[in-house]
Design a protein around this motif. Structure first.
Motif, PDB file in Angstrom:
ATOM      1  N   UNK A  77       0.651  -1.057  -0.077  1.00  8.49           N
ATOM      2  CA  UNK A  77       0.041   0.077  -0.107  1.00  8.49           C
ATOM      3  C   UNK A  77       0.776   1.082  -0.124  1.00  8.49           C
ATOM      4  N   UNK A  78       0.369   2.464  -0.413  1.00 14.23           N
ATOM      5  CA  UNK A  78       0.993   3.556  -0.421  1.00 14.23           C
ATOM      6  C   UNK A  78       0.741   4.381   0.858  1.00 14.23           C
ATOM      7  N   UNK A  79       1.103   5.611   1.032  1.00 15.41           N
ATOM      8  CA  UNK A  79       1.350   6.274   2.240  1.00 15.41           C
ATOM      9  C   UNK A  79      -0.190   6.567   2.713  1.00 15.41           C
ATOM     10  N   UNK A  80      -0.995   6.440   1.885  1.00 18.91           N
ATOM     11  CA  UNK A  80      -2.469   6.595   2.083  1.00 18.91           C
ATOM     12  C   UNK A  80      -3.185   5.571   2.612  1.00 18.91           C
ATOM     13  N   UNK A  81      -2.498   4.456   2.225  1.00 15.79           N
ATOM     14  CA  UNK A  81      -3.076   3.169   2.573  1.00 15.79           C
ATOM     15  C   UNK A  81      -4.024   2.366   1.495  1.00 15.79           C
ATOM     16  N   UNK A  82      -3.847   2.778   0.147  1.00 14.30           N
ATOM     17  CA  UNK A  82      -4.401   2.372  -0.753  1.00 14.30           C
ATOM     18  C   UNK A  82      -3.439   1.464  -1.673  1.00 14.30           C
ATOM     19  N   UNK A  83      -3.927   0.499  -2.223  1.00 13.05           N
ATOM     20  CA  UNK A  83      -3.174  -0.732  -2.834  1.00 13.05           C
ATOM     21  C   UNK A  83      -2.373   0.083  -3.942  1.00 13.05           C
ATOM     22  N   UNK A  84      -1.177  -0.020  -4.148  1.00 13.10           N
ATOM     23  CA  UNK A  84      -0.317   0.325  -5.132  1.00 13.10           C
ATOM     24  C   UNK A  84       0.912  -0.436  -5.300  1.00 13.10           C
ATOM     25  N   UNK A  85       2.002   0.005  -6.274  1.00 11.27           N
ATOM     26  CA  UNK A  85       3.289  -0.589  -6.218  1.00 11.27           C
ATOM     27  C   UNK A  85       4.556   0.205  -6.731  1.00 11.27           C
ATOM     28  N   UNK A  86       5.565  -0.259  -6.268  1.00 10.65           N
ATOM     29  CA  UNK A  86       6.763   0.604  -6.521  1.00 10.65           C
ATOM     30  C   UNK A  86       7.338   0.461  -7.906  1.00 10.65           C
ATOM     31  N   UNK A  87       6.813  -0.722  -8.619  1.00  4.05           N
ATOM     32  CA  UNK A  87       7.219  -0.743 -10.158  1.00  4.05           C
ATOM     33  C   UNK A  87       6.925   0.330 -10.911  1.00  4.05           C
ATOM     34  N   UNK A  88       7.838   0.585 -11.759  1.00  5.29           N
ATOM     35  CA  UNK A  88       7.250   1.647 -12.594  1.00  5.29           C
ATOM     36  C   UNK A  88       6.766   1.292 -14.038  1.00  5.29           C
ATOM     37  N   UNK A  89       7.144   0.025 -14.523  1.00  7.10           N
ATOM     38  CA  UNK A  89       6.482  -0.261 -15.948  1.00  7.10           C
ATOM     39  C   UNK A  89       5.289  -1.175 -15.739  1.00  7.10           C
TER      40      UNK A  89
END
Length: 163
Positions: free
Chosen positions: A90-102
């Motif tokens: 998750x990101x800083x706001x707690x939503x599903x996210x990814x560190x990948x760029x592509x």
């Protein structure tokens, strides 16, 4: 020896009857195939809408767990009556996210639905749409070949049908 006149007429009638039967069968086959493909498309559309709803639910479950766990970087989900655990970034706001760029949107799909990018027999395309208004997240669009799609914003957790 010549054929009697009645025999030739019977052959012609038989040939005409055969042609009529073949034409009727061809028309019925075409109608059945059209109906099959129409139903197949409807099934795909309904399944895709269901996936969008499941996606929304999972995003909200992960965010709720993030809040209950005091805002960790990775949310751990446990399944009822199972020792299996799922780890969701998750990101800083707690939503599903990814560190990948592509392949970030692809990874978000995988984390959220834990299934391939596919609905029924149609491939789902995952693309990231660059949007300068989104400062701390990304906009992912998931779509199928008929143009049906939904967007996910990782900065707000919003999932929206696109037509």
């Amino acid at each position: 020896m010549a054929n009697p006149p009645g025999n030739t007429e019977k052959k012609q009638e038989s040939t005409i009857e055969f042609v009529i039967v073949v034409v009727i069968i061809a028309v019925l086959m075409k109608l059945l195939l059209d109906m099959f493909f129409t139903q197949q498309e409807k099934i795909t559309n309904v399944a895709f809408v269901g996936l969008a709803q499941s996606f929304t639910s999972k995003v909200n479950v992960v965010h709720g767990q993030w809040l209950m766990d005091k805002e960790p970087n990775i949310v751990v989900l446990s399944r009822l009556k199972s020792k299996e655990k799922q780890y969701v970034n998750v990101n800083k706001s707690g939503w599903i996210d990814s560190d990948h760029t592509s392949l970030a949107c692809h990874e978000i799909w995988q984390q959220t639905l834990t299934m391939p990018l596919q609905v029924v027999k149609s491939a789902v395309v995952a693309i990231e749409i660059k949007n300068k208004a989104i400062k701390n997240g990304r906009l992912c669009r998931y779509s199928i070949a008929n143009g049906q799609s939904f967007d996910y914003r990782s900065d707000t957790g919003k999932v929206k049908q696109v037509n």
